[in-house]
Motif scaffolding. Structure first.
Motif, PDB file in Angstrom:
ATOM      1  N   ASP A 196      10.932  20.065   3.059  1.00 15.40           N
ATOM      2  CA  ASP A 196      12.013  20.719   2.324  1.00 15.40           C
ATOM      3  C   ASP A 196      13.354  20.462   3.005  1.00 15.40           C
ATOM      4  O   ASP A 196      14.238  21.310   2.985  1.00 15.40           O
ATOM      5  CB  ASP A 196      11.784  22.239   2.272  1.00 15.40           C
ATOM      6  CG  ASP A 196      11.095  22.651   0.996  1.00 15.40           C
ATOM      7  OD1 ASP A 196      11.033  21.831   0.074  1.00 15.40           O
ATOM      8  OD2 ASP A 196      10.634  23.806   0.939  1.00 15.40           O
ATOM      9  N   TRP A 197      13.508  19.303   3.615  1.00 20.77           N
ATOM     10  CA  TRP A 197      14.727  19.007   4.338  1.00 20.77           C
ATOM     11  C   TRP A 197      15.850  18.699   3.363  1.00 20.77           C
ATOM     12  O   TRP A 197      15.670  18.030   2.355  1.00 20.77           O
ATOM     13  CB  TRP A 197      14.535  17.810   5.266  1.00 20.77           C
ATOM     14  CG  TRP A 197      13.513  18.039   6.344  1.00 20.77           C
ATOM     15  CD1 TRP A 197      13.079  19.223   6.835  1.00 20.77           C
ATOM     16  CD2 TRP A 197      12.808  17.019   7.041  1.00 20.77           C
ATOM     17  NE1 TRP A 197      12.146  19.024   7.806  1.00 20.77           N
ATOM     18  CE2 TRP A 197      11.956  17.674   7.967  1.00 20.77           C
ATOM     19  CE3 TRP A 197      12.802  15.644   7.007  1.00 20.77           C
ATOM     20  CZ2 TRP A 197      11.121  16.981   8.835  1.00 20.77           C
ATOM     21  CZ3 TRP A 197      11.971  14.960   7.874  1.00 20.77           C
ATOM     22  CH2 TRP A 197      11.144  15.622   8.778  1.00 20.77           C
ATOM     23  N   ASP A 198      17.028  19.190   3.703  1.00 21.95           N
ATOM     24  CA  ASP A 198      18.239  18.878   2.933  1.00 21.95           C
ATOM     25  C   ASP A 198      19.214  18.200   3.875  1.00 21.95           C
ATOM     26  O   ASP A 198      19.843  18.840   4.718  1.00 21.95           O
ATOM     27  CB  ASP A 198      18.867  20.160   2.356  1.00 21.95           C
ATOM     28  CG  ASP A 198      18.025  20.763   1.260  1.00 21.95           C
ATOM     29  OD1 ASP A 198      17.429  19.980   0.493  1.00 21.95           O
ATOM     30  OD2 ASP A 198      17.968  22.005   1.166  1.00 21.95           O
TER      31      ASP A 198
ATOM     32  N   ASN B 105      18.791  11.553   0.108  1.00 21.68           N
ATOM     33  CA  ASN B 105      17.787  12.209  -0.720  1.00 21.68           C
ATOM     34  C   ASN B 105      16.420  11.881  -0.132  1.00 21.68           C
ATOM     35  O   ASN B 105      15.909  10.774  -0.291  1.00 21.68           O
ATOM     36  CB  ASN B 105      17.905  11.709  -2.168  1.00 21.68           C
ATOM     37  CG  ASN B 105      17.022  12.480  -3.110  1.00 21.68           C
ATOM     38  OD1 ASN B 105      16.170  13.257  -2.687  1.00 21.68           O
ATOM     39  ND2 ASN B 105      17.232  12.261  -4.403  1.00 21.68           N
TER      40      ASN B 105
ATOM     41  N   GLN C  15      22.652  15.791   4.250  1.00 26.28           N
ATOM     42  CA  GLN C  15      23.827  15.390   3.487  1.00 26.28           C
ATOM     43  C   GLN C  15      23.828  13.873   3.319  1.00 26.28           C
ATOM     44  O   GLN C  15      23.701  13.119   4.281  1.00 26.28           O
ATOM     45  CB  GLN C  15      25.096  15.814   4.213  1.00 26.28           C
ATOM     46  CG  GLN C  15      25.589  17.165   3.823  1.00 26.28           C
ATOM     47  CD  GLN C  15      26.952  17.423   4.452  1.00 26.28           C
ATOM     48  OE1 GLN C  15      27.276  16.910   5.508  1.00 26.28           O
ATOM     49  NE2 GLN C  15      27.746  18.253   3.787  1.00 26.28           N
TER      50      GLN C  15
END
Length: 89
Positions: free
Chosen positions: A21-23, A28, A25
């Motif tokens: 669930d990494w976000d 994607n 910047q």
């Protein structure tokens, strides 16, 4: 890249796509995982097709000897007639 490398790419891509669930910047992570899985599948398909081509066994060529019916005389000289050879006698 062998079959092991392809499997590793598929596994890492699946982990990035489905188990994280990494976000980050500008990155994607799901798309990176899908790309890794696609590259792994393409590599696996290419590896298996190349390995299948290598396993094709070509039977050895058979040597065919044809007898044309012409035989040489036993002494190996050209018979020049009654003179005893090509230089007379």
């Amino acid at each position: 890249m062998g079959i092991g490398g392809c499997i590793v790419l598929i596994a890492v891509g699946a982990i990035l796509t489905f188990a994280t669930d990494w976000d980050l910047q500008g990155v994607n992570v799901d798309l990176v995982g899908i790309i890794l899985m696609a590259v792994g599948l393409i590599g696996l398909a290419m590896f298996s097709s190349i390995a299948r081509r290598r396993r094709v066994v070509v039977p050895p060529a058979q040597t065919i000897v044809e007898d044309d019916g012409h035989h040489h005389s036993g002494h190996g000289y050209i018979d020049g007639g009654p003179g005893g050879g090509p230089y007379g006698g």
